[in-house]
Design an enzyme around this catalytic site. Sequence first.
Site: not given
Ligand SMILES: Nc1ncnc2c1ncn2[C@@H]1O[C@H](COP(=O)(O)OP(=O)(O)OP(=O)(O)O)[C@@H](O)[C@H]1O
Ligand SMILES: [Mg+2]
Length: 272
Positions: A26, A137, A139, A142, A155, A172
């Site tokens: 999402g 994890d 990387k 995260n 993460d 990866t």
């Molecule tokens: N707390 C935050 N503050 C600013 N930007 C954020 C934050 N959380 C997420 N983002 C932005 O939103 C993008 C997607 O969020 P996130 O990576 O958490 O989603 P996801 O990949 O589904 O989760 P995960 O990496 O835990 O699997 C991030 O790459 C980042 O650019």
């Molecule tokens: Mg992510």
Amino acid sequence: ASAAEKRRWTLNDFDIGKPLGRGKFGHVYLAREKRSNHIVALKVLFKSQLQQSQVEHQLRREVEIQSHLRHPNILRLYGYFYDQKRVYLILEYAAKGELYKELQKCKYFSERRAATYVASLARALIYCHGKHVIHRDIKPENLLIGAQGELKIADFGWSVHTFNRRRTMCGTLDYLPPEMVESVEHDANVDIWSLGVLCYEFLYGVPPFEAKEHSDTYRRIVQVDLKFPSKPIVSSAAKDLITQMLVKDSSQRLPLHKLLEHPWIIQNAEPS
Ligand SMILES: Nc1ncnc2c1ncn2[C@@H]1O[C@H](COP(=O)(O)OP(=O)(O)OP(=O)(O)O)[C@@H](O)[C@H]1O
Ligand SMILES: [Mg+2]
Ligand SMILES: O=C(O)c1cc(-c2cccc(F)c2)nc2ccccc12
């Protein structure tokens, strides 16, 4: 938990702002909590997709862990709520976005910047290991950057127990230590390996065991096929630290508290 954690949040408590990014399950939006005017990041996850990927239980446990962690280099989870179709996570907003993008832009970091990041990650991991939480994890994707340029581990892939978990989620292999790649028992020392991989990538712009094929990366990891390019020029102190972290036998890796006393960290990391 504090009053903020206990209260029942709803979407009406927030003004929703611009999208911050798209994740696997999402979107993440900038949001402002109406009563406090507190700026947060609201991560919206679709229940249907969580169910399809069978990660519902993992998300619940990780939310449980994340909401109890309090450290300047760990992104805060203030709370969560859900409605018919979605789960919402109320997260600390990391104003300077993804470290990943910053690394791509600069190609590689200065030794001072790399050492400062590695030291703050080591302190965050010492804090987590003290609570029997291992990360597994670490990387660049995260890691987020706060308003003052400080690193935030963002993460949700935390696990509480040090039991051997298959990596069901694709992604990866680059950061995996030999014991995980060979999927044998692993403990908190996996994070030392990943931090060593990250330190290498901060300084050279590429992870140490990168290869075209997964099978080649796998082989390079289990053989600890560690090579230092001649460019960019990197101090021997930095190479010495990396070499002490990327050790196949997890019990022989440099412990995190010893990392903080390593000459390269002492000479290069900004005082926290
Ligand atoms: N707390 C935050 N503050 C600013 N930007 C954020 C934050 N959380 C997420 N983002 C932005 O939103 C993008 C997607 O969020 P996130 O990576 O958490 O989603 P996801 O990949 O589904 O989760 P995960 O990496 O835990 O699997 C991030 O790459 C980042 O650019
Ligand atoms: Mg992510
Ligand atoms: O409809 C629910 O009760 C529900 C709750 C939660 C949930 C509950 C607390 C914390 C958390 F992170 C997630 N996740 C879901 C994922 C898929 C489908 C339904 C749900």
